[in-house]
Every structure is written in C-alpha cells, then in structure tokens.
Scaffold this active site. Structure first.
Site, PDB file in Angstrom:
ATOM      1  N   ARG A   1      -6.092  13.499  17.397  1.00  0.00           N
ATOM      2  CA  ARG A   1      -5.882  12.149  17.954  1.00  0.00           C
ATOM      3  C   ARG A   1      -6.793  11.917  19.165  1.00  0.00           C
ATOM      4  O   ARG A   1      -6.369  11.368  20.195  1.00  0.00           O
ATOM      5  CB  ARG A   1      -4.418  11.938  18.372  1.00  0.00           C
ATOM      6  CG  ARG A   1      -3.403  12.186  17.306  1.00  0.00           C
ATOM      7  CD  ARG A   1      -3.395  11.094  16.252  1.00  0.00           C
ATOM      8  NE  ARG A   1      -2.275  11.292  15.379  1.00  0.00           N
ATOM      9  CZ  ARG A   1      -2.329  12.015  14.254  1.00  0.00           C
ATOM     10  NH1 ARG A   1      -3.462  12.560  13.870  1.00  0.00           N
ATOM     11  NH2 ARG A   1      -1.264  12.156  13.497  1.00  0.00           N
TER      12      ARG A   1
ATOM     13  N   SER B   1       3.499   6.187  16.943  1.00  0.00           N
ATOM     14  CA  SER B   1       3.881   7.340  17.774  1.00  0.00           C
ATOM     15  C   SER B   1       3.433   7.088  19.211  1.00  0.00           C
ATOM     16  O   SER B   1       2.245   6.860  19.449  1.00  0.00           O
ATOM     17  CB  SER B   1       3.192   8.605  17.277  1.00  0.00           C
ATOM     18  OG  SER B   1       3.429   8.775  15.915  1.00  0.00           O
TER      19      SER B   1
ATOM     20  N   GLU C   1      -0.039   9.046  23.458  1.00  0.00           N
ATOM     21  CA  GLU C   1      -1.119   8.822  22.483  1.00  0.00           C
ATOM     22  C   GLU C   1      -1.609   7.373  22.631  1.00  0.00           C
ATOM     23  O   GLU C   1      -2.779   7.061  22.436  1.00  0.00           O
ATOM     24  CB  GLU C   1      -0.570   9.056  21.074  1.00  0.00           C
ATOM     25  CG  GLU C   1      -1.605   8.868  19.998  1.00  0.00           C
ATOM     26  CD  GLU C   1      -1.042   9.105  18.602  1.00  0.00           C
ATOM     27  OE1 GLU C   1      -0.542  10.211  18.327  1.00  0.00           O
ATOM     28  OE2 GLU C   1      -1.098   8.160  17.800  1.00  0.00           O
TER      29      GLU C   1
HETATM   30  P1  FAD Z   1      -6.405  -1.193  19.525  1.00  0.00           P
HETATM   31  O1  FAD Z   1      -4.967  -0.917  19.792  1.00  0.00           O
HETATM   32  O2  FAD Z   1      -6.840  -2.592  19.544  1.00  0.00           O
HETATM   33  O3  FAD Z   1      -7.292  -0.353  20.559  1.00  0.00           O
HETATM   34  C1  FAD Z   1      -7.011   0.990  20.831  1.00  0.00           C
HETATM   35  C2  FAD Z   1      -8.028   1.499  21.864  1.00  0.00           C
HETATM   36  O4  FAD Z   1      -9.334   1.515  21.309  1.00  0.00           O
HETATM   37  C3  FAD Z   1      -8.141   0.613  23.087  1.00  0.00           C
HETATM   38  O5  FAD Z   1      -8.469   1.446  24.177  1.00  0.00           O
HETATM   39  C4  FAD Z   1      -9.322  -0.322  22.780  1.00  0.00           C
HETATM   40  O6  FAD Z   1      -9.964  -0.811  23.925  1.00  0.00           O
HETATM   41  C5  FAD Z   1     -10.210   0.607  21.978  1.00  0.00           C
HETATM   42  N1  FAD Z   1     -10.984  -0.051  20.909  1.00  0.00           N
HETATM   43  C6  FAD Z   1     -10.484  -0.754  19.850  1.00  0.00           C
HETATM   44  N2  FAD Z   1     -11.474  -1.112  19.024  1.00  0.00           N
HETATM   45  C7  FAD Z   1     -12.631  -0.638  19.559  1.00  0.00           C
HETATM   46  C8  FAD Z   1     -13.993  -0.695  19.166  1.00  0.00           C
HETATM   47  N3  FAD Z   1     -14.386  -1.321  18.066  1.00  0.00           N
HETATM   48  N4  FAD Z   1     -14.923  -0.074  19.964  1.00  0.00           N
HETATM   49  C9  FAD Z   1     -14.557   0.566  21.081  1.00  0.00           C
HETATM   50  N5  FAD Z   1     -13.277   0.640  21.518  1.00  0.00           N
HETATM   51  C10 FAD Z   1     -12.320   0.039  20.765  1.00  0.00           C
HETATM   52  N6  FAD Z   1      -2.384   6.130  14.346  1.00  0.00           N
HETATM   53  C11 FAD Z   1      -2.704   7.252  13.669  1.00  0.00           C
HETATM   54  O7  FAD Z   1      -3.655   7.954  14.040  1.00  0.00           O
HETATM   55  N7  FAD Z   1      -1.987   7.629  12.576  1.00  0.00           N
HETATM   56  C12 FAD Z   1      -0.942   6.922  12.101  1.00  0.00           C
HETATM   57  O8  FAD Z   1      -0.344   7.299  11.112  1.00  0.00           O
HETATM   58  C13 FAD Z   1      -0.579   5.736  12.801  1.00  0.00           C
HETATM   59  N8  FAD Z   1       0.488   4.991  12.401  1.00  0.00           N
HETATM   60  C14 FAD Z   1       0.855   3.881  13.083  1.00  0.00           C
HETATM   61  C15 FAD Z   1       1.960   3.143  12.658  1.00  0.00           C
HETATM   62  C16 FAD Z   1       2.347   1.991  13.345  1.00  0.00           C
HETATM   63  C17 FAD Z   1       3.540   1.223  12.863  1.00  0.00           C
HETATM   64  C18 FAD Z   1       1.596   1.566  14.466  1.00  0.00           C
HETATM   65  C19 FAD Z   1       1.971   0.309  15.188  1.00  0.00           C
HETATM   66  C20 FAD Z   1       0.503   2.300  14.908  1.00  0.00           C
HETATM   67  C21 FAD Z   1       0.128   3.465  14.228  1.00  0.00           C
HETATM   68  N9  FAD Z   1      -0.983   4.241  14.639  1.00  0.00           N
HETATM   69  C22 FAD Z   1      -1.336   5.372  13.937  1.00  0.00           C
HETATM   70  C23 FAD Z   1      -1.758   3.858  15.843  1.00  0.00           C
HETATM   71  C24 FAD Z   1      -2.862   2.821  15.560  1.00  0.00           C
HETATM   72  O9  FAD Z   1      -2.598   2.095  14.398  1.00  0.00           O
HETATM   73  C25 FAD Z   1      -4.246   3.465  15.423  1.00  0.00           C
HETATM   74  O10 FAD Z   1      -4.564   4.207  16.570  1.00  0.00           O
HETATM   75  C26 FAD Z   1      -5.344   2.428  15.195  1.00  0.00           C
HETATM   76  O11 FAD Z   1      -6.567   3.071  14.924  1.00  0.00           O
HETATM   77  C27 FAD Z   1      -5.537   1.479  16.383  1.00  0.00           C
HETATM   78  O12 FAD Z   1      -6.408   0.448  15.949  1.00  0.00           O
HETATM   79  P2  FAD Z   1      -6.473  -0.940  16.691  1.00  0.00           P
HETATM   80  O13 FAD Z   1      -7.596  -1.700  16.095  1.00  0.00           O
HETATM   81  O14 FAD Z   1      -5.153  -1.611  16.658  1.00  0.00           O
HETATM   82  O15 FAD Z   1      -6.837  -0.481  18.156  1.00  0.00           O
HETATM   83  P1  NAP Z   2       7.093  13.908   9.692  1.00  0.00           P
HETATM   84  O1  NAP Z   2       6.616  13.992   8.283  1.00  0.00           O
HETATM   85  O2  NAP Z   2       8.530  13.650   9.977  1.00  0.00           O
HETATM   86  O3  NAP Z   2       6.636  15.207  10.480  1.00  0.00           O
HETATM   87  C1  NAP Z   2       6.885  15.341  11.870  1.00  0.00           C
HETATM   88  C2  NAP Z   2       5.672  15.964  12.503  1.00  0.00           C
HETATM   89  O4  NAP Z   2       5.499  17.257  11.960  1.00  0.00           O
HETATM   90  C3  NAP Z   2       4.437  15.169  12.215  1.00  0.00           C
HETATM   91  O5  NAP Z   2       4.068  14.550  13.391  1.00  0.00           O
HETATM   92  C4  NAP Z   2       3.411  16.164  11.692  1.00  0.00           C
HETATM   93  O6  NAP Z   2       2.314  16.349  12.577  1.00  0.00           O
HETATM   94  C5  NAP Z   2       4.162  17.481  11.599  1.00  0.00           C
HETATM   95  N1  NAP Z   2       4.106  17.965  10.200  1.00  0.00           N
HETATM   96  C6  NAP Z   2       4.926  17.633   9.177  1.00  0.00           C
HETATM   97  N2  NAP Z   2       4.586  18.310   8.065  1.00  0.00           N
HETATM   98  C7  NAP Z   2       3.522  19.073   8.383  1.00  0.00           C
HETATM   99  C8  NAP Z   2       2.699  19.983   7.661  1.00  0.00           C
HETATM  100  N3  NAP Z   2       2.919  20.254   6.367  1.00  0.00           N
HETATM  101  N4  NAP Z   2       1.675  20.576   8.321  1.00  0.00           N
HETATM  102  C9  NAP Z   2       1.421  20.311   9.617  1.00  0.00           C
HETATM  103  N5  NAP Z   2       2.164  19.445  10.353  1.00  0.00           N
HETATM  104  C10 NAP Z   2       3.199  18.847   9.754  1.00  0.00           C
HETATM  105  O7  NAP Z   2       6.229  12.816  10.481  1.00  0.00           O
HETATM  106  P2  NAP Z   2       6.286  11.236  10.451  1.00  0.00           P
HETATM  107  O8  NAP Z   2       6.609  10.754  11.785  1.00  0.00           O
HETATM  108  O9  NAP Z   2       7.077  10.741   9.273  1.00  0.00           O
HETATM  109  O10 NAP Z   2       4.746  10.910  10.202  1.00  0.00           O
HETATM  110  C11 NAP Z   2       4.109  11.255   8.997  1.00  0.00           C
HETATM  111  C12 NAP Z   2       2.611  11.306   9.225  1.00  0.00           C
HETATM  112  O11 NAP Z   2       2.136  10.027   9.660  1.00  0.00           O
HETATM  113  C13 NAP Z   2       2.204  12.293  10.317  1.00  0.00           C
HETATM  114  O12 NAP Z   2       0.988  12.878   9.970  1.00  0.00           O
HETATM  115  C14 NAP Z   2       2.059  11.430  11.529  1.00  0.00           C
HETATM  116  O13 NAP Z   2       1.103  11.932  12.449  1.00  0.00           O
HETATM  117  C15 NAP Z   2       1.585  10.108  10.951  1.00  0.00           C
HETATM  118  N6  NAP Z   2       2.039   8.990  11.770  1.00  0.00           N
HETATM  119  C16 NAP Z   2       1.349   8.736  12.907  1.00  0.00           C
HETATM  120  C17 NAP Z   2       1.722   7.681  13.719  1.00  0.00           C
HETATM  121  C18 NAP Z   2       0.915   7.363  14.945  1.00  0.00           C
HETATM  122  O14 NAP Z   2       1.121   6.326  15.535  1.00  0.00           O
HETATM  123  N7  NAP Z   2       0.027   8.220  15.345  1.00  0.00           N
HETATM  124  C19 NAP Z   2       2.820   6.895  13.394  1.00  0.00           C
HETATM  125  C20 NAP Z   2       3.524   7.209  12.247  1.00  0.00           C
HETATM  126  C21 NAP Z   2       3.126   8.260  11.438  1.00  0.00           C
HETATM  127  P3  NAP Z   2       1.017  15.406  12.610  1.00  0.00           P
HETATM  128  O15 NAP Z   2       1.432  14.198  13.364  1.00  0.00           O
HETATM  129  O16 NAP Z   2       0.028  16.250  13.351  1.00  0.00           O
HETATM  130  O17 NAP Z   2       0.596  15.101  11.214  1.00  0.00           O
END
Ligand code: FAD
Ligand code: NAP
Length: 345
Positions: free
Chosen positions: A170, A245, A341
């Site tokens: 991340r 998250s 994050e």
């Molecule tokens: P923004 O929120 O608009 O921006 C995020 C940051 O990046 C800010 O600092 C902004 O200034 C900068 N930025 C945005 N665009 C650019 C650009 N083009 N150039 C330079 N800087 C920029 N993330 C995960 O990694 N995995 C997930 O599974 C995941 N699940 C999510 C589920 C939900 C319901 C929500 C709400 C979020 C989730 N996220 C997840 C987080 C998010 O969706 C990601 O991080 C996504 O990439 C953010 O994109 P955005 O365009 O909305 O960025």
């Molecule tokens: P989950 O499946 O309930 O698992 C909880 C955590 O355990 C996850 O964060 C994941 O880490 C870790 N995990 C589970 N199974 C694993 C495996 N086989 N090997 C290594 N790590 C494992 O998680 P969840 O909340 O429903 O999310 C599912 C996936 O979507 C995850 O990968 C999570 O990161 C992603 N997600 C991200 C966001 C965001 O905003 N960043 C929001 C929702 C979901 P990791 O997070 O490192 O994968």
C-alpha cells in the site's frame, strides 16, 4: 478547462465530507489529446498558477478535515487503448482519470487477465499506483509497466518505470517523496491473454467459488466472486460514507509475533516472505471492542472493523478523532501502533 470557484467537494470524496475547494479545475483530456501530446493547455494553467495545488481522483482514499485552499486539479483524463500486442499479453494505456473498476470490467470483456482480483476498488486509474492498490493477493505492481506524470512545478511529463516507483505494501514513491508533486496522467499495464494465471489464494474467494460449484474458474468467475464478497461485506460509499480500510495491516517481527501469540493464542497472522508477520488490523480493532461501535456521527463498521464510517453528518475532525481513539486502544492492548492508509488533509 475552466476554473470553478468555491466548489463543494461533498460529492467528490467517498466519506461525503462537506468541505469547500477554494478553486477547482477538471483536467479533461482524451487519448487523442495524449497521442498528439496536446497537454499544453494544462501546462499553461500550471505555469500561470501561483497557488497551492491539490490533486483529486475519485476521493476514495482521503479524509478531508478542512476546506482545501488553493487549486484542486480533478483528474478526468480519459482513454483505454491497447498500445502493443505480444503473444501472451498486451500493453494497455489508460488515462489517469478513468474509473478503476470500469477498466477491470473492460479487461474482462476483452478476455484480458491480471486485474480481476482488484474488482470493485473505487477511484481512478491515476491513483492506483500511489498506494499500489491491492486486494485478494494481487497488487497493481504485478501488472504495472510504466506511467507518465506531469511535474506540477515545471509542467514537464516524465515516464516512471517499475523500478522508479519503489512499490511497497500500500505504498510507492508517489505516497512519499513525490506526494503532491506530480500528476499521474497515464498508466500502462500488462494484461495477459488466455491461458491466465488465476489467483484464488484468499479463503473468501475459494469459499464463494466452492458454493457455486466452480472448480476451474476463469477471470470472470474470479471477478464475480470478488464483487459478491465485497458487496456483501463493505459499506457502499453512496449509502454510508467511508474510505475503505482506514489503517494498514501492521507487520511485526517474529519475536514480537511470538510474544503476541503467547498472550493472545487466537491471534490471526500471516507469515511474510521478509520473515515478518502481517496481523490483520481489522482483527486488532475488533479485539479492542470497536467493531460496530458508533460514537456520534462516526464509528467502526459492523462488518469490517477496519472501515471507519460517516453516518451522515460527521466532520473530518470527528472521523480523525475516532481513528485516534482506535489507535490508542490498539497500542494499549497489543503494543502495536496502527498507521493510516487513508491520506489525511
Ligand atoms: P483519491 O482519494 O482521489 O486520492 C488519493 C491520494 O492520491 C491523494 O493524496 C491524491 O492527492 C493523490 N492522487 C490521486 N490521483 C492522483 C494522480 N493522478 N496523480 C497524483 N496524485 C494523485 N484500496 C486498495 O488498495 N484496495 C482495496 O481493496 C480498496 N478497497 C476500497 C473499498 C472502498 C469501499 C473504498 C471507499 C476504498 C477502497 N480502497 C482500496 C482505497 C481507494 O479506493 C484506493 O486507494 C484508490 O486507488 C484511490 O483512488 P482515488 O482516485 O479515489 O484517489
Ligand atoms: P479478509 O479477507 O477478511 O482478510 C483480513 C486480512 O487478512 C486482509 O487484510 C488480508 O491482508 C489478510 N489475509 C487474508 N487472507 C490472506 C491470505 N491468504 N494471505 C495473506 N493475507 C491474507 O479481508 P477483507 O477486509 O475482506 O478484504 C479482502 C481484500 O480486499 C484484502 O486483500 C484487503 O486488503 C482488500 N481490501 C482493501 C481495502 C482498502 O481500502 N485498502 C478495503 C477493502 C478490502 P491484505 O489486506 O494484505 O490483503
């Protein structure tokens, strides 16, 4: 491209926080503009600009605790095109303002693999390298080839290859050293042609596929499974404000893990290649009693404690105060300091 003054950002951030941008401009380009390198208008605007710049994608990874001073650049650069074809894969160039999930659906429709596990992640393609988006065992870096980004001071466009991005969990150089300094305008990804490498390492995917009686899933089956899991578990930002998250999953040393295991025999952890252990932050928060707990206008989500929600009228400060409460209690109970994050402004 015209400048809009005093623009409410309520509809442009998934927490639904009602803050105002002093000025906002929608950066609208398509792939033809790009092919012709016709980004001079944007360069002109940046050159004339003396204000602080703030980049906005889909607003799904930010917590806005105050009005945004200066000029917001809202990335609406469009275009998805295959720019090179190889025997086993293609290179796809995507405008930074394209919606990420739209790209995933496009890939599946065109039988291109590699990003199906990243289905239904909100936000833009331009933001995807910033925190090296990841889910269900796949990260953006697995398919990343290069990106183009414009230096906000000079207007110069530079190409960043994989090795330049310093991708981590991340994390990337764009979340650290280059934060707020460049605008990611275009991203090139390598997507596979069939036969695809299918990743069903996460238990939740295996469970859904087994329930459906699918033994040999294709990319569409994996994407459908991910969409089903996410829709059942994660709050829809259109109905309940959130930014996914809120915290990163902490990594602890083997020694710390052993201590924790002794004190908490039911602790959940994943052993990492670097020898450390990843502890799901959601588990730590749940153990501290926060899951489903509401305080005023905010709280930790009932189905996923890692997600902080806005029940409608929360301010960014209230949400931040809740995050601080969560951090404090996890430190007190486990000696682990969670880090955000989400980008906090
Ligand atoms: P923004 O929120 O608009 O921006 C995020 C940051 O990046 C800010 O600092 C902004 O200034 C900068 N930025 C945005 N665009 C650019 C650009 N083009 N150039 C330079 N800087 C920029 N993330 C995960 O990694 N995995 C997930 O599974 C995941 N699940 C999510 C589920 C939900 C319901 C929500 C709400 C979020 C989730 N996220 C997840 C987080 C998010 O969706 C990601 O991080 C996504 O990439 C953010 O994109 P955005 O365009 O909305 O960025
Ligand atoms: P989950 O499946 O309930 O698992 C909880 C955590 O355990 C996850 O964060 C994941 O880490 C870790 N995990 C589970 N199974 C694993 C495996 N086989 N090997 C290594 N790590 C494992 O998680 P969840 O909340 O429903 O999310 C599912 C996936 O979507 C995850 O990968 C999570 O990161 C992603 N997600 C991200 C966001 C965001 O905003 N960043 C929001 C929702 C979901 P990791 O997070 O490192 O994968």
């Amino acid at each position: 491209m015209k400048i809009e003054a005093q623009q409410s950002l309520k509809d442009y951030n998934t927490f639904g926080l009602d803050v105002t941008a002093e000025q906002m401009i929608r950066v609208r380009l398509d792939s033809d503009d790009y092919r012709n390198r016709d980004i001079s208008e944007l360069k002109k605007i940046l050159k004339a600009n003396k204000q602080r710049l703030f980049i906005l994608g889909g607003g799904s990874n930010m917590l806005l605790t105050q009005d945004v001073k200066g000029l917001v650049l809202k990335n609406e650069i469009k275009g998805i095109e295959i720019i090179r074809s190889f025997k086993h894969c293609v290179h796809v160039a995507v405008g930074g303002g394209e919606n990420w999930h739209k790209l995933v659906l496009w890939a599946i429709k065109n039988k291109l693999g590699g990003i199906e596990n990243l289905s239904l992640i909100p936000g833009t393609v331009g933001a995807s390298p910033i925190q090296n988006i990841g889910a269900y065992g796949v990260e953006l870096k697995d398919v990343f080839v290069r990106l183009e980004a414009m230096d906000l001071k000079t207007g110069k466009v530079k190409t960043y290859y994989h090795q330049d991005c310093d991708f981590g969990y991340r994390d990337s150089i764009f979340k650290r050293k280059l934060k707020g300094k460049v605008l990611i305008t275009r991203v090139v990804l390598r997507l596979s042609n069939a036969p695809h490498k299918i990743n069903t390492s996460y238990g939740a995917i295996q469970k859904v596929l087994a329930e459906k009686g699918i033994q040999d899933p294709d990319i569409k089956a994996v994407s459908d499974a991910v969409i089903e899991i996410r829709s059942s578990k994660l709050p829809d930002p259109d109905k309940l404000g959130n930014a996914g998250s809120f915290f990163k999953n902490p990594e602890v040393s083997a020694t710390k893990y052993k201590q924790l295991l002794k004190a908490f025999p039911n602790i959940v952890a994943y052993h990492l290649d670097n020898g450390k252990y990843k502890i799901p932050a959601g588990w730590l928060i749940e153990q501290c009693g926060w899951k489903g707990k509401r305080i005023g206008n905010t709280g930790s989500h009932a189905q996923q404690a890692l997600v902080i929600v806005n029940y409608g009228k929360a301010t960014g400060e209230e949400i931040k105060a809740h995050a601080d409460r969560v951090i404090k209690s996890v430190v007190e109970r486990f000696g682990i300091r969670l880090t955000a994050e989400v980008n906090i402004y």
